[in-house]
Design an enzyme around this catalytic site. Structure first.
Site, PDB file in Angstrom:
ATOM      1  N   GLY A  43       0.770  -1.243   0.000  1.00  0.00           N
ATOM      2  CA  GLY A  43       0.000   0.000   0.000  1.00  0.00           C
ATOM      3  C   GLY A  43       0.799   1.288   0.000  1.00  0.00           C
ATOM      4  O   GLY A  43       0.335   2.309  -0.510  1.00  0.00           O
ATOM      5  N   GLU A  98       3.502   4.073   6.111  1.00  0.00           N
ATOM      6  CA  GLU A  98       2.255   3.355   5.843  1.00  0.00           C
ATOM      7  C   GLU A  98       1.309   4.211   5.008  1.00  0.00           C
ATOM      8  O   GLU A  98       1.348   5.438   5.074  1.00  0.00           O
ATOM      9  CB  GLU A  98       1.542   3.004   7.158  1.00  0.00           C
ATOM     10  CG  GLU A  98       1.839   1.617   7.691  1.00  0.00           C
ATOM     11  CD  GLU A  98       1.159   0.506   6.876  1.00  0.00           C
ATOM     12  OE1 GLU A  98       0.808   0.731   5.701  1.00  0.00           O
ATOM     13  OE2 GLU A  98       0.995  -0.584   7.420  1.00  0.00           O
ATOM     14  N   ASP A 102      -5.497   1.423  10.359  1.00  0.00           N
ATOM     15  CA  ASP A 102      -6.928   1.194  10.577  1.00  0.00           C
ATOM     16  C   ASP A 102      -7.119   0.495  11.933  1.00  0.00           C
ATOM     17  O   ASP A 102      -7.215   1.161  12.965  1.00  0.00           O
ATOM     18  CB  ASP A 102      -7.468   0.361   9.404  1.00  0.00           C
ATOM     19  CG  ASP A 102      -8.975   0.239   9.389  1.00  0.00           C
ATOM     20  OD1 ASP A 102      -9.625   0.521  10.413  1.00  0.00           O
ATOM     21  OD2 ASP A 102      -9.549  -0.155   8.352  1.00  0.00           O
ATOM     22  N   PHE A 151     -14.364   2.685   3.595  1.00  0.00           N
ATOM     23  CA  PHE A 151     -13.341   1.901   2.926  1.00  0.00           C
ATOM     24  C   PHE A 151     -12.818   2.700   1.733  1.00  0.00           C
ATOM     25  O   PHE A 151     -13.563   3.015   0.810  1.00  0.00           O
ATOM     26  CB  PHE A 151     -13.890   0.551   2.466  1.00  0.00           C
ATOM     27  CG  PHE A 151     -12.819  -0.378   1.986  1.00  0.00           C
ATOM     28  CD1 PHE A 151     -12.076  -1.128   2.892  1.00  0.00           C
ATOM     29  CD2 PHE A 151     -12.526  -0.486   0.626  1.00  0.00           C
ATOM     30  CE1 PHE A 151     -11.067  -1.980   2.452  1.00  0.00           C
ATOM     31  CE2 PHE A 151     -11.523  -1.340   0.184  1.00  0.00           C
ATOM     32  CZ  PHE A 151     -10.791  -2.081   1.100  1.00  0.00           C
ATOM     33  N   VAL A 152     -11.548   3.039   1.775  1.00  0.00           N
ATOM     34  CA  VAL A 152     -10.981   3.925   0.756  1.00  0.00           C
ATOM     35  C   VAL A 152     -10.027   3.169  -0.162  1.00  0.00           C
ATOM     36  O   VAL A 152      -9.383   2.205   0.243  1.00  0.00           O
ATOM     37  CB  VAL A 152     -10.260   5.127   1.401  1.00  0.00           C
ATOM     38  CG1 VAL A 152     -11.261   6.036   2.092  1.00  0.00           C
ATOM     39  CG2 VAL A 152      -9.182   4.679   2.397  1.00  0.00           C
ATOM     40  N   ASP A 158      -5.891  -0.697  -2.005  1.00  0.00           N
ATOM     41  CA  ASP A 158      -6.587  -1.574  -2.935  1.00  0.00           C
ATOM     42  C   ASP A 158      -7.934  -2.063  -2.441  1.00  0.00           C
ATOM     43  O   ASP A 158      -8.215  -2.086  -1.246  1.00  0.00           O
ATOM     44  CB  ASP A 158      -5.724  -2.812  -3.207  1.00  0.00           C
ATOM     45  CG  ASP A 158      -5.668  -3.753  -1.987  1.00  0.00           C
ATOM     46  OD1 ASP A 158      -5.223  -3.306  -0.927  1.00  0.00           O
ATOM     47  OD2 ASP A 158      -6.099  -4.918  -2.116  1.00  0.00           O
TER      48      ASP A 158
END
Ligand code: PRP
Ligand code: MN
Ligand code: MG
Length: 180
Positions: A43, A98, A102, A151-152, A158
């Site tokens: 990510g 990062e 979350d 949720f992004v 992803d």
């Protein structure tokens, strides 16, 4: 891909400004020492690249690949170490980069791992922080944006391994999830 996006949360410009601001903060933080900057794959790839080009200070770079979402919507609760760093972090000042924090599980796993290996210090720079998602305590030292509980995707983030190359961060249309 644009057609799948319900709304943009952070535009290319928003992200570029955050990278500039955070880059300056890192310059100040590391002006008299050389950190090992560790990007958390997959990510963080775009953020790592853009952030560090805004930090005019000496540093080393390495990457670690861990996974807990396995491409889906929810954390599996178990962090898997896929590919390790090759740098010896004993006695070193480490900066983890990062894309998002979350539940905090990934970060906690990594901080514990690096301290166990004798890192002198572990700091964290994350583009996105989602405090409402937290399950274990995990604090970041440098934060781009505090995100709402959605949720992004995009800019490294992803859904089922896709949308990482979207140049901005947004929320997917609900039918994308229900169709899959
Ligand atoms: C995502 C994200 C963070 C982590 C954050 O990675 O990139 O690394 O989860 O979630 P947490 O705070 O709940 O642990 P993921 O495991 O999906 O792997 P990826 O980076 O390869 O997509
Ligand atoms: Mn990740
Ligand atoms: Mg993921």
């Amino acid at each position: 891909m644009d057609n799948d996006i319900l709304k943009t949360l952070y535009s290319r410009q928003d992200i570029a400004e955050a990278c500039q601001r955070l880059g300056k903060e890192l310059e100040t933080e590391y002006q008299d020492r050389v950190p090992v900057v560790i990007g958390v794959l997959r990510g963080s790839i775009f953020f790592m690249a853009d952030l560090l080009r805004n930090a005019d200070t000496y540093m080393e770079m390495d990457f670690i690949d861990v996974s807990s979402y396995h491409g889906g919507l929810a954390s599996s609760g178990e962090v898997q170490l896929v590919t390790d760093i090759t740098t010896d972090v004993a006695g070193r000042d480490v900066l983890l980069v990062e894309d998002i924090v979350d539940t905090g599980r990934t970060l906690k796993y990594l901080i514990d791992l690096l301290l166990k290996r004798g890192a002198n210090e572990v700091k964290v720079c994350t583009l996105l922080d989602k405090p409402t998602g937290r399950v274990v305590e995990a604090k970041s030292d440098f934060v781009g944006f505090v995100v709402p509980n959605e949720f992004v995707v995009g800019y490294g983030l992803d859904y089922k391994e896709q949308y990482r190359n979207l140049p901005y961060i947004g929320v997917l249309k609900p039918e994308i999830y229900s169709n899959n």
